[in-house]
Design an enzyme around this catalytic site. Sequence first.
Site, PDB file in Angstrom:
ATOM      1  CG  ASP A   1      -1.051   5.552   3.125  1.00 16.76           C
ATOM      2  OD1 ASP A   1      -1.965   5.318   1.768  1.00 16.76           O
ATOM      3  OD2 ASP A   1      -2.904   6.312   3.187  1.00 16.76           O
ATOM      4  CG  ASP A   2       0.550   8.869   0.929  1.00 15.14           C
ATOM      5  OD1 ASP A   2       0.630   8.810  -0.588  1.00 15.14           O
ATOM      6  OD2 ASP A   2      -1.029   8.533   1.361  1.00 15.14           O
TER       7      ASP A   2
ATOM      8  CG  HIS B   1      -1.463   1.089   1.171  1.00 11.11           C
ATOM      9  ND1 HIS B   1      -3.398   0.704   1.659  1.00 11.11           N
ATOM     10  CD2 HIS B   1      -1.976   2.121   1.008  1.00 11.11           C
ATOM     11  CE1 HIS B   1      -3.782   2.059   2.017  1.00 11.11           C
ATOM     12  NE2 HIS B   1      -3.127   2.656   1.138  1.00 11.11           N
TER      13      HIS B   1
ATOM     14  CG  HIS C   1      -7.709   3.383  -0.006  1.00 14.30           C
ATOM     15  ND1 HIS C   1      -6.670   3.038  -1.356  1.00 14.30           N
ATOM     16  CD2 HIS C   1      -6.551   4.532   0.400  1.00 14.30           C
ATOM     17  CE1 HIS C   1      -5.328   3.437  -1.145  1.00 14.30           C
ATOM     18  NE2 HIS C   1      -5.574   4.362  -0.200  1.00 14.30           N
TER      19      HIS C   1
ATOM     20  CG  HIS D   1      -1.254   6.398  -2.644  1.00 17.39           C
ATOM     21  ND1 HIS D   1      -1.656   6.342  -3.033  1.00 17.39           N
ATOM     22  CD2 HIS D   1      -1.170   5.669  -0.698  1.00 17.39           C
ATOM     23  CE1 HIS D   1      -3.117   5.568  -2.656  1.00 17.39           C
ATOM     24  NE2 HIS D   1      -2.639   5.059  -1.092  1.00 17.39           N
TER      25      HIS D   1
ATOM     26  CD  GLU E   1      -7.444   6.945   4.510  1.00 25.08           C
ATOM     27  OE1 GLU E   1      -7.720   6.083   3.218  1.00 25.08           O
ATOM     28  OE2 GLU E   1      -6.419   7.273   4.955  1.00 25.08           O
TER      29      GLU E   1
HETATM   30  N1  ADE Z   1      -4.277   8.830  -1.762  1.00 29.93           N
HETATM   31  C1  ADE Z   1      -2.829   8.991  -1.151  1.00 29.93           C
HETATM   32  N2  ADE Z   1      -2.882   8.430  -0.030  1.00 29.93           N
HETATM   33  C2  ADE Z   1      -4.507   8.219   0.693  1.00 29.93           C
HETATM   34  C3  ADE Z   1      -5.317   7.432   1.379  1.00 29.93           C
HETATM   35  N3  ADE Z   1      -4.305   7.662   2.245  1.00 29.93           N
HETATM   36  N4  ADE Z   1      -6.473   7.416   1.618  1.00 29.93           N
HETATM   37  C4  ADE Z   1      -6.578   7.687   0.387  1.00 29.93           C
HETATM   38  N5  ADE Z   1      -6.592   8.589  -0.887  1.00 29.93           N
HETATM   39  C5  ADE Z   1      -4.840   8.735  -0.046  1.00 29.93           C
HETATM   40 ZN    ZN Z   2      -3.868   4.685   0.898  1.00 29.89          ZN
END
Ligand code: ADE
Ligand code: ZN
Length: 350
Positions: free
Chosen positions: A278-279, A17, A197, A19, A200
Amino acid sequence: MNPMDEFIAGIPKAELHLHIEGTLEPELMFEIAERNRISLPFKSVEAVREAYQFENLQSFLDIYYAGAKVLCYERDFFDLTWAYLKGVAQQNVRHVEIFFDPQTHTDRGIPFETVICGIHKALERGQKELGVSSKLILCFLRHLSDTSAMETLEAALPYRNWIVAVGLDSSEQNHPPHKFDAVFHRARAEGFLTVAHAGEEGPPDYIWQALDLLKVARIDHGVRCIEDSELTKRLVKNEIPLTVCPLSNVELRVFHSLAEHNLKQLLKLGLKVTINSDDPAYFGGYMTENIQETQKALNLSKTDIYTLMKNAFEGSFLNTTEKQKYLNELTQWMAHYSSQPTEKIASGCC
Ligand code: ADE
Ligand code: ZN
């Protein structure tokens, strides 16, 4: 480094996971902005980092989409992906499954081909020079229309050999999975696997929809499944991996702190939990940091860490032979640790 941190630093990892746009570190953002003559609404790298204070998913997405505007040319997508791969190779990440958001770029007039060619070339080089294997997952932005998602799917068809699955990301609230039922139906018919997703910020019902309508192989995040016992039973029974992102969840206020995160509870329920970043450029940590900080906050044992890594390799989209290769590496790492006099990993004592 303490022995547990060392154990975590060296363990073979898979990231499911991630991005790619979320790996844009402020330094690279400035470098690319300069060469593309794009002005940023920030004076310095430090000012960018200071702006990374998020209230919720949407407040993060606003900044994240603004940052991605510096990416214009194939070289930019290549540099972004290559920087991520070089970094995680140092953390013994052996396999990655990367999301990309084509609409973030095509809506600005950047051709789909520019985006995917840059990413793909870096992934190929990552396999060759770093030994990191990878898969690419195309995500539809759920705040945009299903028509736009369908157009994006069609733009992707010439590159179908480079893309293993489609996914669903962006603003979850009020954008339920059923909005993309037809697009995912078509994607499956074209041979793509599916993920989404869900759970969340959105309710457990969105996870049900992702499973029943979008026929997903994995749920991204999914931490709110715990509110519905029938749903957790279903996820356990069908061995659906959850790609949980602990540091992201705290930064986006899904949980107030890592100590309050439900990852350990999810593991105890027998769910196929994995840890992911994630990011990472926005949330303060890549794979190793996510695992180390979660381990400390929740007092995870080495056996828990092993289970999380095993779940990731098993839940990946690799074939059986490739999975076995990495699972063997994992077994070797555990054997190496259990042979150390002060470490007992298999005895159930830790
Ligand atoms: N795009 C990038 N990170 C995300 C996240 N945590 N949830 C939804 N979309 C995303
Ligand atoms: Zn994500």
